[in-house]
Design an enzyme around this catalytic site. Structure first.
Site, PDB file in Angstrom:
ATOM      1  CB  SER A 125      -5.771  -3.492   7.589  1.00 31.65           C
ATOM      2  OG  SER A 125      -6.582  -4.442   6.770  1.00 31.65           O
ATOM      3  CG  ASP A 179      -3.886  -7.792   1.113  1.00 36.36           C
ATOM      4  OD1 ASP A 179      -4.786  -8.454   1.580  1.00 36.36           O
ATOM      5  OD2 ASP A 179      -3.641  -6.581   1.631  1.00 36.36           O
ATOM      6  CG  HIS A 212      -4.198  -8.337   5.116  1.00 41.82           C
ATOM      7  ND1 HIS A 212      -4.421  -7.357   4.275  1.00 41.82           N
ATOM      8  CD2 HIS A 212      -4.714  -8.171   6.128  1.00 41.82           C
ATOM      9  CE1 HIS A 212      -5.147  -6.729   5.065  1.00 41.82           C
ATOM     10  NE2 HIS A 212      -5.323  -7.129   6.485  1.00 41.82           N
TER      11      HIS A 212
END
Length: 232
Positions: A125, A179, A212
């Site tokens: 991320s 995500d 995610h």
């Protein structure tokens, strides 16, 4: 100075260390949140000679995050709006974190005699975003990049400020289609941007239904990538 950068450092058990992996965590996490990776690498037996790898998992500083109502948490840069690639970006904070990663790379080179082309940088991320930008900004070649659920907050300025030292460097990008934090299309656009900028070894891996997070399949693919880079 790089030795002051807070990080979980896992030294190679086989001396001397011959390579290094620097993996940068995501928003709200810490270096210890990924410190299980060396054990996974050893148990999986995918990465050969993994005992000779130095692992570094840096800790982000605490900062208020605008998208979370100003709540203070570990972050590499501020986020103004989740999931919107066109939202305002914390450019100054982002570049500061890229400098932190550069310092950690140089720590491995200067203090541990690891060749630059045997250093893999990566992250999840926010950490993936920092790693992707750093490989484009470096004026020397590193071994490779592992970017999980990554994106580019500096897509407008990158063409003007990038170096060309890593145009041949292999880049692994992995992203889940479900995500909700870093939209899949944002990750895909970042991969296409890097290819357009002349990066010749960018591979974008799609993981259907993954949110995610990093799935077992994605981690196995990443380890195979790491093994390929380090055995060259």
């Amino acid at each position: 100075m790089s030795q002051l950068i807070p990080a979980v450092r896992v030294a190679a058990t086989a001396k001397p260390a011959k390579s290094a992996i620097i993996f940068v965590h995501g928003l709200g996490d810490s270096g210890s949140g990924w410190s299980w990776f060396p054990q996974l690498a050893k148990q999986s037996n995918i990465i050969k000679n993994c005992d000779s790898i130095n692992y570094v998992f840096p800790n982000a500083p605490l900062m208020p995050i605008t998208a979370n109502g100003g709540y203070v948490m570990p972050g590499w840069f501020d986020i103004y709006e989740f999931g919107n690639p066109e939202a305002k970006q914390d450019i100054d904070g982002f570049h500061k974190s890229c400098e932190t990663l550069k310092s950690l790379i140089k720590e491995q080179i200067d203090n541990h005699d690891i060749p630059a082309d045997k250093i893999i940088i990566g992250g999840f991320s926010q950490g993936a975003a920092v790693s992707l930008a750093t490989v484009a900004l470096l004026d020397f070649k590193v071994g490779g990049v592992v970017a999980l659920s990554g994106f580019s907050p500096i897509k407008e300025s990158l063409p003007q400020i990038m170096n060309k030292a890593n145009l041949e460097t292999p880049i692994f990008q992995g992203h889940g289609t479900a995500d909700p934090i870093v939209n899949f299309d944002f990750g895909k656009q970042t991969s296409e941007l890097y290819q357009k900028l002349g990066f010749k070894n960018v591979k974008f891996h799609t993981y259907p239904g993954v949110a995610h997070s990093a799935s077992e399949e994605e981690l196995a693919d990443a380890m195979n990538f790491i093994d390929d880079v380090l055995k060259k």
